[in-house]
Motif scaffolding. Structure first.
Motif, PDB file in Angstrom:
ATOM      1  N   LYS A 398       0.800  -0.830  -0.192  1.00 44.27           N
ATOM      2  CA  LYS A 398      -0.142  -0.204  -0.190  1.00 44.27           C
ATOM      3  C   LYS A 398       1.044   1.467   0.274  1.00 44.27           C
ATOM      4  O   LYS A 398       0.591   2.178  -0.415  1.00 44.27           O
ATOM      5  CB  LYS A 398      -0.849  -0.315   1.224  1.00 44.27           C
ATOM      6  CG  LYS A 398      -1.873  -0.823   1.189  1.00 44.27           C
ATOM      7  CD  LYS A 398      -3.248  -0.033  -0.410  1.00 44.27           C
ATOM      8  CE  LYS A 398      -4.640  -0.690   0.156  1.00 44.27           C
ATOM      9  NZ  LYS A 398      -5.498  -0.975  -0.871  1.00 44.27           N
ATOM     10  N   GLY A 399       2.500   1.234   0.621  1.00 39.17           N
ATOM     11  CA  GLY A 399       2.956   2.324   0.511  1.00 39.17           C
ATOM     12  C   GLY A 399       3.095   3.436   1.346  1.00 39.17           C
ATOM     13  O   GLY A 399       3.062   4.365   1.647  1.00 39.17           O
ATOM     14  N   TRP A 400       2.917   1.949   2.362  1.00 33.20           N
ATOM     15  CA  TRP A 400       2.506   2.811   3.964  1.00 33.20           C
ATOM     16  C   TRP A 400       3.888   3.059   4.914  1.00 33.20           C
ATOM     17  O   TRP A 400       4.165   1.796   4.985  1.00 33.20           O
ATOM     18  CB  TRP A 400       1.115   2.461   5.054  1.00 33.20           C
ATOM     19  CG  TRP A 400      -0.705   2.898   4.399  1.00 33.20           C
ATOM     20  CD1 TRP A 400      -1.063   3.180   2.959  1.00 33.20           C
ATOM     21  CD2 TRP A 400      -1.357   1.617   4.225  1.00 33.20           C
ATOM     22  NE1 TRP A 400      -2.159   2.587   2.490  1.00 33.20           N
ATOM     23  CE2 TRP A 400      -2.459   2.278   3.465  1.00 33.20           C
ATOM     24  CE3 TRP A 400      -1.964   0.784   5.142  1.00 33.20           C
ATOM     25  CZ2 TRP A 400      -3.785   1.428   3.899  1.00 33.20           C
ATOM     26  CZ3 TRP A 400      -3.309   0.143   4.509  1.00 33.20           C
ATOM     27  CH2 TRP A 400      -3.760   0.333   4.332  1.00 33.20           C
ATOM     28  N   ALA A 401       3.827   3.615   5.490  1.00 32.70           N
ATOM     29  CA  ALA A 401       4.272   3.643   6.760  1.00 32.70           C
ATOM     30  C   ALA A 401       3.665   3.033   7.299  1.00 32.70           C
ATOM     31  O   ALA A 401       2.699   3.278   7.497  1.00 32.70           O
ATOM     32  CB  ALA A 401       4.889   5.302   7.408  1.00 32.70           C
ATOM     33  N   LEU A 402       4.677   1.479   8.259  1.00 32.85           N
ATOM     34  CA  LEU A 402       4.228   0.801   9.707  1.00 32.85           C
ATOM     35  C   LEU A 402       3.177   1.549  10.809  1.00 32.85           C
ATOM     36  O   LEU A 402       1.752   1.467  10.655  1.00 32.85           O
ATOM     37  CB  LEU A 402       5.292   0.396   9.969  1.00 32.85           C
ATOM     38  CG  LEU A 402       5.766  -0.670   9.871  1.00 32.85           C
ATOM     39  CD1 LEU A 402       6.845  -1.115  10.204  1.00 32.85           C
ATOM     40  CD2 LEU A 402       4.855  -1.527   9.175  1.00 32.85           C
ATOM     41  N   THR A 403       3.974   2.999  10.894  1.00 36.26           N
ATOM     42  CA  THR A 403       2.676   3.502  11.732  1.00 36.26           C
ATOM     43  C   THR A 403       1.709   4.118  10.934  1.00 36.26           C
ATOM     44  O   THR A 403       0.763   4.102  12.191  1.00 36.26           O
ATOM     45  CB  THR A 403       3.078   4.983  12.000  1.00 36.26           C
ATOM     46  OG1 THR A 403       4.475   4.821  12.968  1.00 36.26           O
ATOM     47  CG2 THR A 403       2.117   5.787  13.382  1.00 36.26           C
ATOM     48  N   GLU A 404       1.674   4.391  10.198  1.00 35.59           N
ATOM     49  CA  GLU A 404       0.000   4.949   9.026  1.00 35.59           C
ATOM     50  C   GLU A 404      -0.554   3.233   8.972  1.00 35.59           C
ATOM     51  O   GLU A 404      -1.588   3.471   8.967  1.00 35.59           O
ATOM     52  CB  GLU A 404       0.195   5.431   8.212  1.00 35.59           C
ATOM     53  CG  GLU A 404      -0.932   5.463   6.995  1.00 35.59           C
ATOM     54  CD  GLU A 404      -0.380   6.058   5.858  1.00 35.59           C
ATOM     55  OE1 GLU A 404      -1.058   6.478   5.235  1.00 35.59           O
ATOM     56  OE2 GLU A 404       0.601   6.141   5.254  1.00 35.59           O
ATOM     57  N   GLY A 405       0.323   2.609   8.070  1.00 28.96           N
ATOM     58  CA  GLY A 405      -0.585   1.325   8.134  1.00 28.96           C
ATOM     59  C   GLY A 405      -1.772   0.372   9.560  1.00 28.96           C
ATOM     60  O   GLY A 405      -2.538   0.426   9.241  1.00 28.96           O
ATOM     61  N   LEU A 406      -0.443   0.440  10.468  1.00 25.92           N
ATOM     62  CA  LEU A 406      -1.542   0.394  11.881  1.00 25.92           C
ATOM     63  C   LEU A 406      -2.727   1.114  12.645  1.00 25.92           C
ATOM     64  O   LEU A 406      -3.408   0.452  12.712  1.00 25.92           O
ATOM     65  CB  LEU A 406       0.096   0.136  13.029  1.00 25.92           C
ATOM     66  CG  LEU A 406       0.267  -1.023  13.666  1.00 25.92           C
ATOM     67  CD1 LEU A 406       1.558  -1.563  12.032  1.00 25.92           C
ATOM     68  CD2 LEU A 406       1.203  -1.894  14.225  1.00 25.92           C
ATOM     69  N   GLN A 407      -2.281   2.631  12.094  1.00 28.96           N
ATOM     70  CA  GLN A 407      -3.738   3.303  12.852  1.00 28.96           C
ATOM     71  C   GLN A 407      -4.687   3.514  11.927  1.00 28.96           C
ATOM     72  O   GLN A 407      -5.737   3.040  12.044  1.00 28.96           O
ATOM     73  CB  GLN A 407      -2.756   4.741  12.354  1.00 28.96           C
ATOM     74  CG  GLN A 407      -1.800   4.809  13.646  1.00 28.96           C
ATOM     75  CD  GLN A 407      -1.223   6.515  13.902  1.00 28.96           C
ATOM     76  OE1 GLN A 407      -1.157   6.907  13.091  1.00 28.96           O
ATOM     77  NE2 GLN A 407      -1.066   6.754  14.948  1.00 28.96           N
ATOM     78  N   ARG A 408      -3.772   2.974  10.513  1.00 30.86           N
ATOM     79  CA  ARG A 408      -5.780   2.782   9.288  1.00 30.86           C
ATOM     80  C   ARG A 408      -5.996   1.569   9.872  1.00 30.86           C
ATOM     81  O   ARG A 408      -7.498   1.385   9.508  1.00 30.86           O
ATOM     82  CB  ARG A 408      -4.870   2.649   7.887  1.00 30.86           C
ATOM     83  CG  ARG A 408      -4.568   4.250   7.631  1.00 30.86           C
ATOM     84  CD  ARG A 408      -3.900   3.998   5.682  1.00 30.86           C
ATOM     85  NE  ARG A 408      -3.683   4.996   4.902  1.00 30.86           N
ATOM     86  CZ  ARG A 408      -4.734   5.559   4.316  1.00 30.86           C
ATOM     87  NH1 ARG A 408      -5.501   5.031   4.306  1.00 30.86           N
ATOM     88  NH2 ARG A 408      -4.340   7.318   3.940  1.00 30.86           N
TER      89      ARG A 408
END
Length: 419
Positions: A398-408
């Motif tokens: 998805k091109g997400w940083a891990l922080t962004e991905g976990l929050q999403r």
């Protein structure tokens, strides 16, 4: 692949981003959610839940032997509201969301006494004869007498629905699952003489437990009947559902669609939307407030009224293995059910064929409908490890940083459970 000259192409930049993400420490503190697992299949592992890094485990019941086990584990370690997730640290043992359902692998063990003529007459004097009649009706090919003798006397579907309603009433956030349709599964052979005492005592009885498979399948129409009864209960109680589908994507979609038929949402064309002046007040009724003839009940998890309907409000297609085209079918704006898609290492990356289409499926999945699961039967370090691997893979694609991905994904999970 990077250019041989060293020039950064778009694809190369993406590979670099994924490599950087793989080296980044995993932010467990943000809350990694497991949308689907089976830890009560290995009860000794339950003691390890409190030490896991995952924040929430959604534990599925599948058959008679694990309904009470899921209930007992949830009674000690349950989450009962959205606020509970943040109220305690990751290391807390309060991290269970229970789910009660009857898996299609075991659907032959019911006779449907809720509609039509049942395949089993509980008032008949000759129980063995009725049992043989039932299994001859719901299994294919025609089962042998010895195989029928190894199977339990079938139960009425209505009694299980009543039991499940009671369990859901006891827990305001519990799901219905794991339920669904499976065209590929074959029933395991009966235990041969002397084998059963040697079975692994750590495993909850009732599963395959290493037995060879028989030639017998549960007929799909019977699976659909058991599925639809549970979907209706989810609609009645306003609960989310975790659904299994193997080699049955079309049949599964048709079964769900048959319940929401006549309740589809109005899809407003772009032309019609442009006719509404920007900023004008919208007088259309919301889903919560519209007077559609459904009586209101109280949603105890969210402390607000909801409307029982003949279909569940939210469905998770667990370890979704369909192609992007099938995913798009579930994304029609006319569908009145919010459909989520969860992914696991043990299913979605279990073969070269599945792995080859995984990237395209993840890219096609809407960001706000994506969930992650382990689908494992043992709690502990291995479950944390496979969750981390899947979170990393999804975020990389998805091109997400891990922080962004976990929050999403955490927000998606909470929206799926609590609405």
């Amino acid at each position: 692949m990077c250019s041989p000259t060293g020039e950064k192409t778009q694809n190369c930049k993406g590979e670099d981003a994924i490599n950087e993400q793989q080296a980044e420490p995993f932010p467990w503190r943000l809350g990694a959610m497991d949308a689907h697992c089976h830890v009560t299949d290995t009860m000794p592992s339950v003691a390890r839940i409190a030490n896991m890094k995952a924040r929430v485990l959604t534990i599925m019941a599948t058959r008679s032997q694990d309904q009470a086990l899921v209930s007992s584990v949830a009674a000690r370690q349950t989450i009962r509201s959205r606020a509970d997730i943040d109220a305690t640290p990751v290391e807390s043992s309060d991290k269970i969301v229970p789910s009660f359902g009857w898996h299609p692998w075991f659907s032959h063990q019911f006779y449907n006494d809720t509609a039509g003529k049942p395949t089993f007459d509980s008032s008949a004097e000759n129980v063995a004869e009725e049992k043989a009649r039932h299994y001859a009706e719901v299994l294919t090919p025609a089962p042998s007498a010895d195989f029928i003798a190894s199977l339990p006397v079938p139960r009425p579907l209505s009694s299980f629905i009543a039991e499940t309603r009671s369990r859901l009433d006891e827990n305001p956030v519990a799901l219905i699952g794991e339920i669904g349709i499976d065209k590929a599964f074959r029933l395991p052979q009966e235990w041969s003489q002397g084998e059963e005492p040697e079975r692994d005592q750590n495993l909850t009885p009732g599963g395959r437990e290493g037995r060879l498979l028989s030639p017998y399948h549960v007929k799909v129409p019977h699976q659909v009947q058991i599925l639809e009864a549970q979907l209706r209960l989810a609609g009645e109680l306003g609960r989310a559902v975790s659904v299994h589908g193997v080699q049955a994507h079309g049949v599964l979609f048709d079964a769900l669609a048959s319940l929401w038929k006549g309740h589809e949402k109005e899809v407003i064309s772009r032309r019609k939307q442009r006719l509404v002046a920007e900023g004008a007040e919208d007088f259309s009724s919301s889903d919560e407030d519209s007077d559609d003839g459904f009586p209101r009940k109280q949603d105890r998890a969210n402390n607000k009224p909801y409307k029982p309907k003949p279909f569940p409000p939210r469905v998770c297609l667990h370890s979704f293995s369909g192609p992007p085209q099938m995913m798009k079918q579930y994304l029609s704006p006319a569908i009145p059910v919010r459909i989520y898609f969860s992914f696991s290492m043990v299913v979605n990356l279990s073969s070269a064929g599945l792995e080859s289409k995984f990237v395209d499926v993840i890219k096609a999945c809407p960001d706000d409908l994506l969930l992650v699961e382990s689908d494992l039967h043992t709690a502990g370090d291995e479950m944390d490890q496979v969750l981390e691997k899947m979170y990393r893979k999804v975020c990389g694609i998805k091109g997400w940083a891990l922080t962004e991905g976990l929050q999403r994904i955490r927000k998606n999970y909470e929206d799926f459970i609590f609405g």
